[in-house]
Design a protein around this motif. Structure first.
Motif, mmCIF file in Angstrom:
data_model
loop_
_atom_site.group_PDB
_atom_site.id
_atom_site.type_symbol
_atom_site.label_atom_id
_atom_site.label_comp_id
_atom_site.label_asym_id
_atom_site.label_seq_id
_atom_site.Cartn_x
_atom_site.Cartn_y
_atom_site.Cartn_z
ATOM 1 N N TRP A 1 0.820 -1.216 0.000
ATOM 2 C CA TRP A 1 0.000 0.000 0.000
ATOM 3 C C TRP A 1 0.847 1.256 0.000
ATOM 4 O O TRP A 1 0.316 2.368 -0.012
ATOM 5 C CB TRP A 1 -0.953 -0.005 1.200
ATOM 6 C CG TRP A 1 -1.929 -1.152 1.142
ATOM 7 C CD1 TRP A 1 -1.921 -2.277 1.906
ATOM 8 C CD2 TRP A 1 -3.022 -1.287 0.244
ATOM 9 N NE1 TRP A 1 -2.944 -3.113 1.552
ATOM 10 C CE2 TRP A 1 -3.646 -2.538 0.522
ATOM 11 C CE3 TRP A 1 -3.565 -0.495 -0.771
ATOM 12 C CZ2 TRP A 1 -4.756 -2.991 -0.169
ATOM 13 C CZ3 TRP A 1 -4.669 -0.953 -1.470
ATOM 14 C CH2 TRP A 1 -5.250 -2.181 -1.162
ATOM 15 N N ASN A 2 2.175 1.104 0.076
ATOM 16 C CA ASN A 2 3.104 2.238 -0.024
ATOM 17 C C ASN A 2 2.856 3.309 1.032
ATOM 18 O O ASN A 2 2.858 4.516 0.745
ATOM 19 C CB ASN A 2 3.044 2.853 -1.429
ATOM 20 C CG ASN A 2 3.303 1.837 -2.524
ATOM 21 O OD1 ASN A 2 2.375 1.426 -3.232
ATOM 22 N ND2 ASN A 2 4.533 1.397 -2.657
ATOM 23 N N THR A 3 2.645 2.852 2.246
ATOM 24 C CA THR A 3 2.458 3.755 3.376
ATOM 25 C C THR A 3 3.451 3.392 4.483
ATOM 26 O O THR A 3 3.956 2.263 4.531
ATOM 27 C CB THR A 3 1.034 3.656 3.947
ATOM 28 O OG1 THR A 3 0.788 2.312 4.382
ATOM 29 C CG2 THR A 3 -0.003 4.046 2.903
ATOM 30 N N ARG B 1 1.580 2.362 -9.671
ATOM 31 C CA ARG B 1 0.230 1.920 -10.025
ATOM 32 C C ARG B 1 -0.197 2.337 -11.427
ATOM 33 O O ARG B 1 -1.368 2.215 -11.780
ATOM 34 C CB ARG B 1 -0.761 2.443 -8.980
ATOM 35 C CG ARG B 1 -0.450 1.932 -7.566
ATOM 36 C CD ARG B 1 -1.428 2.428 -6.532
ATOM 37 N NE ARG B 1 -0.954 2.103 -5.188
ATOM 38 C CZ ARG B 1 -1.533 2.508 -4.077
ATOM 39 N NH1 ARG B 1 -2.628 3.267 -4.148
ATOM 40 N NH2 ARG B 1 -1.036 2.185 -2.893
ATOM 41 N N ALA C 1 -0.624 8.758 -2.193
ATOM 42 C CA ALA C 1 -1.576 8.128 -3.107
ATOM 43 C C ALA C 1 -2.547 9.116 -3.731
ATOM 44 O O ALA C 1 -3.286 8.768 -4.647
ATOM 45 C CB ALA C 1 -2.347 7.034 -2.375
#
Length: 424
Positions: A33-35, A123, A76
């Motif tokens: 989730w790239n967090t 993405r 995001a």
């Protein structure tokens, strides 16, 4: 002589309690989730306890659609304000707290990879083009196989439109506002290692003929606009730095490079970090005391052979031109003697340390402990051995990538509470 234990005050007013800064390194701990994850927070908690004067985070990508690696932390979407983005702000505040709860100020390295975005990263999808100032593909060799492999790993980029430039500029500004609201002490715009800002600055990757290309000043417009717009929306005490690629003193572009640094100085930058290299020419992974393969040992001066800093001569040239500019020098430091030598040459104000920090989060304590001898205040790191199969892949970045991956794995071991492993 300046001491490693001396505090350093940036123009913004931010004070580093000593001169040693944990440099940015890829952690690959942001998950799918790239967090910021709990693992990412854990490793920064360890660095926060290490008596560093400051902490630079690894890359935080400003657009989740364009990543350097699949597991970079990234934004995001748009960040508007603390009330409208409470959950997002809370997530990044945990990251800031983990970095700074034990004292050192933390600077977030903001990045956009541009054409150096892996096909599988981001993405946007594996068949969508990355973006760049000019549609020049990454080339890691001249042979057919090298060109094909470069294309396979890094899709050819498309040239950015004005709308693209405006969007990416806003993304950098949004990210900086979020980091300021989250409690970080500043941001660093990644303008080195061949990423997007560096691509605009470099005439080899920027052949535009509009207001963003054609001269050193025009190629700097992209980063100067970002800097100006960030400064307008963050507190005056929030620091803004730029990581900048060093240049060969014999290069025809050297004066252009000095011009661009002067423009950053005029814009009121808080510090410039001197580094170097790109995916095509990964100088940031040369080893101290070892000449680059293309540079015979006999051409190395005696002074160069004994010092550690990869880019010290360039930093010294910058200091001569711009004596009041705050400089951080990163790349190759392994000993207290090497760091002190760079300070004694008045080449920098801050010492950036990467790979030793991935092996020992408390490496700064080791260098700052005046009770330890010179022979004790060091961490010798051998070159990471490349597996036999990798030697058959004809890309210049394979060895550098393998080395980077090795130290990323050590960072991940720190996050899991495991002992790190020295390369043998």
């Amino acid at each position: 002589m300046s001491s490693l234990n001396d505090p350093v005050k940036l123009p913004s007013g931010l004070v580093f309690p000593n001169r040693l800064v944990k440099a940015a390194m890829a952690e690959m701990l942001a998950g799918f989730w790239n967090t910021p994850t709990s693992s990412l927070l854990k490793v920064y908690e360890q660095w926060g306890k290490g008596n560093w004067g400051g902490i630079l985070t690894g890359n935080v990508q400003v657009d989740v659609n364009h990543l350097g690696t699949p597991f970079d932390p990234a934004l995001a979407g748009e960040y508007t304000d603390p009330e409208s983005n409470k959950d997002l702000l809370a997530t990044w505040k945990k990251y800031a707290d983990a970095c700074q709860e034990h004292g050192p100020p933390a600077i977030v390295q903001l990045c956009h990879p541009g054409r150096q975005s892996l096909r599988v990263a981001g993405r946007r999808g594996p068949f969508a083009s990355p973006i760049a100032p000019s549609p020049i593909p990454l080339e890691m060799g001249d042979s057919f196989v090298q060109r094909w492999m470069s294309w396979f790993v890094f899709p050819p980029p498309r040239e950015m439109t004005q709308a693209d430039i405006d969007l990416v500029t806003r993304q950098f500004v949004d990210a900086a506002r979020l980091m300021a609201d989250a409690g970080f002490s500043g941001v660093e715009l990644h303008g080195a290692h061949g990423y997007l800002i560096d691509q605009f600055l470099n005439p080899k990757s920027n052949i535009r003929t509009d207001v963003y290309g054609g001269s050193a000043a025009k190629r700097a417009k992209f980063v100067l606009d970002i800097l100006r717009e960030i400064r307008a929306v963050v507190p005056p005490t929030f620091s803004i730095g730029v990581k900048f690629n060093s240049a060969d003193h014999n290069s025809a572009s050297f004066e252009d490079t000095m011009t661009q640094i002067g423009l950053l100085d005029d814009a009121g930058i808080d510090f410039v970090e001197i580094s170097g290299g790109t995916y095509e020419d990964p100088k940031m992974f040369d080893h101290p005391g070892q000449p680059a393969q293309s540079q015979p040992q006999e051409q190395k001066s005696a002074r160069t052979a004994v010092r550690e800093a990869f880019f010290l001569e360039f930093a010294s040239a910058v200091r001569t031109r711009y004596p009041s500019l705050m400089l951080m020098l990163t790349g190759g430091f392994r000993t207290r003697a090497g760091a002190e030598y760079a300070l004694s040459q008045n080449a920098c104000d801050l010492i950036g340390i990467g790979r030793p920090a991935a092996i020992d989060p408390n490496f700064a304590k080791l260098l700052l402990d005046e009770n330890l001898s010179e022979s004790e205040a060091q961490l010798v790191l051998k070159r990471v051995a490349v597996p036999f199969w990798a030697k058959w892949i004809p890309l210049s970045a394979v060895g550098a990538g393998w080395e980077s991956s090795y130290y990323t794995k050590q960072i991940q071991r720190i996050a899991r509470g495991l002992r790190t492993i020295l390369p043998v």
